[in-house]
Design an enzyme around this catalytic site. Sequence first.
Site, short mmCIF file in Angstrom:
data_model
loop_
_atom_site.label_atom_id
_atom_site.label_comp_id
_atom_site.label_asym_id
_atom_site.label_seq_id
_atom_site.Cartn_x
_atom_site.Cartn_y
_atom_site.Cartn_z
N TYR A 99 0.86 -1.13 0.18
CA TYR A 99 -0.18 -0.04 0.09
C TYR A 99 1.04 1.18 0.00
O TYR A 99 1.92 1.22 0.71
CB TYR A 99 -0.93 0.09 1.09
CG TYR A 99 -2.04 -0.88 1.16
CD1 TYR A 99 -3.24 -0.48 0.43
CD2 TYR A 99 -2.21 -2.07 1.97
CE1 TYR A 99 -4.27 -1.44 0.46
CE2 TYR A 99 -2.99 -3.06 1.88
CZ TYR A 99 -3.96 -2.52 1.07
OH TYR A 99 -5.26 -3.49 0.99
N TYR A 138 -0.33 -9.97 0.33
CA TYR A 138 0.38 -9.34 1.13
C TYR A 138 0.53 -10.14 2.58
O TYR A 138 -0.52 -10.53 2.82
CB TYR A 138 0.50 -7.78 1.25
CG TYR A 138 -0.76 -7.33 1.78
CD1 TYR A 138 -1.17 -7.40 3.09
CD2 TYR A 138 -1.74 -6.84 0.95
CE1 TYR A 138 -2.28 -6.89 3.69
CE2 TYR A 138 -3.01 -6.31 1.19
CZ TYR A 138 -3.41 -6.38 2.54
OH TYR A 138 -4.55 -6.01 3.01
N ARG A 148 -2.73 -12.19 2.88
CA ARG A 148 -3.97 -11.95 2.37
C ARG A 148 -4.01 -12.06 1.17
O ARG A 148 -3.24 -11.90 0.46
CB ARG A 148 -4.30 -10.32 2.70
CG ARG A 148 -4.53 -9.59 3.96
CD ARG A 148 -5.53 -10.06 4.89
NE ARG A 148 -6.63 -10.70 4.38
CZ ARG A 148 -7.92 -9.76 3.96
NH1 ARG A 148 -7.61 -8.63 3.87
NH2 ARG A 148 -9.05 -10.27 3.44
N HIS A 151 -6.86 -8.70 -3.04
CA HIS A 151 -8.29 -7.99 -2.64
C HIS A 151 -8.41 -6.53 -3.14
O HIS A 151 -7.29 -5.91 -3.00
CB HIS A 151 -8.83 -8.38 -1.33
CG HIS A 151 -7.89 -7.79 -0.09
ND1 HIS A 151 -6.63 -8.29 0.01
CD2 HIS A 151 -7.94 -6.56 0.26
CE1 HIS A 151 -6.09 -7.55 0.83
NE2 HIS A 151 -6.75 -6.40 1.06
N HIS A 153 -10.52 -3.09 -1.63
CA HIS A 153 -11.47 -2.59 -0.68
C HIS A 153 -12.50 -1.76 -1.23
O HIS A 153 -12.15 -0.79 -2.21
CB HIS A 153 -10.73 -1.74 0.39
CG HIS A 153 -9.67 -2.63 1.24
ND1 HIS A 153 -10.33 -3.14 2.47
CD2 HIS A 153 -8.44 -2.86 1.12
CE1 HIS A 153 -9.21 -3.87 2.98
NE2 HIS A 153 -7.90 -3.57 2.01
#
Length: 229
Positions: A99, A138, A148, A151, A153
């Site tokens: 991120y 990640y 994870r 995906h 959000h």
Amino acid sequence: MDEAFRPAAPGSQPAYAVPAYRSTGARAPAQALVRLPTTVTERTGPAFDPAHFPPITDLTGGAALGERIIVAGRVTDEDGRPLPHTMLEIWQANAAGRYDHPGDTHDAPLDPGFHGEGRVFTDADGHYSFISIKPGAYPWGNHDNAWRPNHIHFSLFGRGFAQRLITQMYFPGDPLLALDPIYNAIPDPAARARLVSSFDLSLTRPNWALGYRFDIVLRGGVATPMEQS
Ligand SMILES: [Fe+2]
């Protein structure tokens, strides 16, 4: 129960506290919730206007590294009525699983061409779409060797606070889904599966991008499950 909305189908939404998803233990309510009846205020606002919240429909800016994708779908209410002019906010990791945020310390490269934030509005018939790159998996500190799944959000307001939905979209065939405590916090497998987008050849653009469909239902028996929070 609030008369304006049907109760969620049993098992379709995650519990507040899920032991396998460790951080829920610190933030789940310890006491019984106080139910507040919704009034016209919660049912009709806030309404977001693209004039004040400019759409960002191409998260890649034309320069992001990774596998280019088109995500599209329809936002409806529990009775199948389209929700027009509804704001969707989107955020995601880059193709390397990082991120663009100071809180992310994963040892994976940042992409100067990708910030991972988007904002789109549904059209008059509830349809939305945006362009991005497939986010990478990640690691996270939930348990030993925890990763994870890929995906994206999503945050939606619908017609007002009472239809607020914060959730995550996953990708079909991801081997990490079976191991993910957040995904598996939703008890009903059919509800869980509604978080997985479908590959849609008709959405692809030849020689340019793959297409994934993700339809979203706000509130009700077939509503898209809420993100664990
Ligand atoms: Fe994430």
